[in-house]
Design a protein around this motif. Structure first.
Motif, mmCIF file in Angstrom:
data_model
loop_
_atom_site.group_PDB
_atom_site.id
_atom_site.type_symbol
_atom_site.label_atom_id
_atom_site.label_comp_id
_atom_site.label_asym_id
_atom_site.label_seq_id
_atom_site.Cartn_x
_atom_site.Cartn_y
_atom_site.Cartn_z
ATOM 1 N N LEU A 1 19.543 15.378 -8.965
ATOM 2 C CA LEU A 1 19.390 13.924 -9.047
ATOM 3 C C LEU A 1 19.804 13.217 -7.766
ATOM 4 O O LEU A 1 19.755 11.980 -7.701
ATOM 5 N N ALA A 2 20.188 13.988 -6.737
ATOM 6 C CA ALA A 2 20.543 13.373 -5.456
ATOM 7 C C ALA A 2 19.318 12.699 -4.852
ATOM 8 O O ALA A 2 18.172 13.093 -5.107
ATOM 9 N N SER A 3 19.554 11.690 -4.028
ATOM 10 C CA SER A 3 18.446 10.893 -3.478
ATOM 11 C C SER A 3 17.454 11.735 -2.695
ATOM 12 O O SER A 3 16.246 11.487 -2.724
ATOM 13 N N TRP A 4 17.943 12.755 -2.009
ATOM 14 C CA TRP A 4 17.068 13.568 -1.166
ATOM 15 C C TRP A 4 16.262 14.587 -1.975
ATOM 16 O O TRP A 4 15.306 15.165 -1.457
ATOM 17 N N TRP B 1 22.636 19.106 -7.965
ATOM 18 C CA TRP B 1 22.183 18.121 -6.988
ATOM 19 C C TRP B 1 20.745 17.647 -7.220
ATOM 20 O O TRP B 1 20.181 16.922 -6.401
ATOM 21 N N ASN C 1 15.657 14.052 -5.754
ATOM 22 C CA ASN C 1 15.050 13.428 -6.930
ATOM 23 C C ASN C 1 13.684 12.831 -6.585
ATOM 24 O O ASN C 1 13.565 11.961 -5.725
ATOM 25 N N GLY C 2 12.661 13.336 -7.236
ATOM 26 C CA GLY C 2 11.316 12.833 -7.026
ATOM 27 C C GLY C 2 10.611 13.392 -5.809
ATOM 28 O O GLY C 2 9.427 13.105 -5.587
ATOM 29 N N GLN C 3 11.305 14.191 -5.026
ATOM 30 C CA GLN C 3 10.716 14.770 -3.819
ATOM 31 C C GLN C 3 10.008 16.084 -4.167
ATOM 32 O O GLN C 3 10.530 16.883 -4.956
ATOM 33 N N TYR D 1 21.464 15.386 5.117
ATOM 34 C CA TYR D 1 22.314 14.822 4.071
ATOM 35 C C TYR D 1 23.496 15.734 3.808
ATOM 36 O O TYR D 1 23.421 16.962 3.981
ATOM 37 N N GLN E 1 15.549 14.671 8.330
ATOM 38 C CA GLN E 1 16.547 13.901 7.592
ATOM 39 C C GLN E 1 17.656 14.858 7.164
ATOM 40 O O GLN E 1 17.365 15.936 6.635
#
Length: 469
Positions: A384-387, A382, A389-391, A374, A372
């Motif tokens: 809080l970026a989707s890639w 960064w 955050n939580g990863q 980005y 993936q």
């Protein structure tokens, strides 16, 4: 208000001749002696040599001198292989044995680490002399460079000088051959000079970029099986006429060149017909992955070192089938594709969307579906970026530009990713960024030189950090 100007008076010590002993090389590969209780910098001189010099610049804290003669010669001095060495600004260390070049570069990194860490009050102290050095990554010290920009300058009579910048000036050194370029790029200069002299549209070229690459071109099936083509990208400042187009075509056919004209707005292949087909350039990695790129894209210029660098990254990170790996500053996917072959998931992040698209394409054409990619500004916040955050990532590789990755390593430290592999092209920013990781509990496990640019002062480094959670 009246302005009064004083005539510049050259100090009496300028042009003074003296004999000095060289103590060391500075971080730029310049010999350093002592005179009048201050350092004297002498390009071309080596440690333990006794040399005759002429003072050419005198400052309150230092002086510069020109090397005139060598009395006592270093045992590590060798004969430069390039006839332009000392005039051309491309190489700094051809007079130094290659083994000693590597020693100089390692000492340079160690010194910068010691300097940086000794100036910090809030970090764990690191002695550069005690770094856990591993064997260097290296290649042949000659004929290694597969991409270069050749400058073109014209005089008042439109006569062209073709070559590279002279040391400390914007003027070009007229180059006849360059032994650090791969063959046949090394001997292309006389051909280009002869061609430019025949052009009817004068003073029309800004520079010529030369690249050795594999080419796949749909409309030219005879090129499909040919490896390592010579690509020329001509920065054209004025429109070509039919006579000059025919001349370029003639040379391209005779010498097997693939010529692209860049007018500043677009790049077009010089073709024999009105239909200009588009070529795809690539290079093949040791694991058979192919990296596709455009002539304007950044690629690692030393193919052999690049392959060894990727292999060592894999060995040091020891990618497991369950690993989720983060590749920051991923570019075209030079590291990403190799990492993805062994990992569960590879997330690559790059600041430029065009490069993100190309990395995605490279993964796709190499059959990798666990990648993936980005776009993100990695010098910003960064987390809080989707890639991100939580990863939960197991390992991270970062390969930033010379400015380093201060913001990125600060956020990596917050994520406490267990293994961090940092590939650096600037030892000063590497030392700064290493201090951040070490201050957050990381241990510097391994470090090695990457001699991407033999014969020059430039240093690249690979460092492995680990964190026990």
């Amino acid at each position: 208000m009246a302005n009064f100007f004083k005539a510049t008076v050259k100090p009496q010590t300028c042009n003074q001749r003296l004999t000095v002993s060289i103590e060391k090389l500075d971080i730029n590969g310049v010999g350093v002696a002592r005179w009048q209780n201050k350092p004297v910098f002498i390009a071309g001189a080596l440690p333990n040599e006794v040399v005759d010099v002429k003072i050419i610049e005198q400052k309150s804290k230092y002086a510069r001198a020109k090397l005139i003669a060598i009395g006592k010669q270093s045992e590590h001095r060798v004969e430069p292989q390039c006839q332009h060495f000392g005039v051309c600004g491309g190489c700094d260390l051809q007079m130094l044995d290659i083994t000693e070049q590597l020693r100089f570069k390692q000492d340079k990194v160690s010194e910068l680490f010691s300097r940086f860490f000794s100036s910090q009050d809030n970090v764990v102290k690191v002695d550069g002399k005690d770094l856990p050095w591993q064997a260097p990554i290296k290649s042949s010290p000659w004929h290694y460079r597969r991409k270069a920009r050749i400058g073109v300058q014209f005089d008042k009579k439109s006569h062209a000088t073709i070559g590279f910048r002279q040391k400390s000036t914007n003027q070009l050194a007229a180059i006849k051959s360059c032994p650090v370029l791969v063959e046949p790029l090394n001997d292309i200069f006389p051909l280009l000079k002869k061609l430019l002299a025949q052009l009817t549209v004068k003073s029309a070229i800004g520079h010529i970029e030369v690249i050795q690459a594999d080419i796949l071109e749909k409309h030219l099936p005879e090129l499909r099986q040919k490896d390592k083509q010579v690509v020329l990208v001509i920065r054209q400042l004025k429109p070509m006429n039919a006579t000059d187009i025919e001349l370029w075509q003639s040379y391209a056919q005779q010498y097997g060149w693939h010529v692209i004209i860049d007018d500043g707005n677009q790049q077009v292949r010089l073709a024999g017909s009105k239909e200009n087909s588009s070529a795809v350039f690539s290079y093949t990695l040791a694991d058979k992955n192919k990296i596709y790129f455009a002539s304007s894209d950044f690629i690692q210029i030393n193919h052999q070192v690049n392959n060894a660098m990727i292999s060592q990254a894999l060995a040091w990170l020891n990618i497991l089938p369950s690993d989720k790996v983060l590749d920051l500053f991923c570019g075209l996917g030079n590291f990403s594709l190799a990492l993805a072959k062994y990992a569960k998931l590879l997330v690559g992040v790059e600041g430029v969307q065009v490069m993100v698209d190309k990395a995605s394409h490279n993964a796709q054409v190499n059959g990798l579906d666990n990648c993936q990619f980005y776009q993100a500004d990695l010098n910003s916040h960064w987390l809080l970026a989707s890639w991100a955050n939580g990863q939960v990532f197991d390992k991270v590789l970062l390969d930033p530009a010379r400015a380093g990755a201060e913001q990125a390593v600060s956020q990596i430290a917050k994520l406490q990713i267990p293994s961090v592999l940092y590939v650096s092209c600037d030892p000063a920013t590497l030392a700064r960024d290493s201090a951040i990781l070490i201050a957050h509990g990381y241990k510097l496990e391994k470090i090695s030189l990457i001699d991407m640019f033999a014969q020059t002062k430039h240093v690249e480094t690979m460092v492995l950090f680990t964190h026990s959670i």
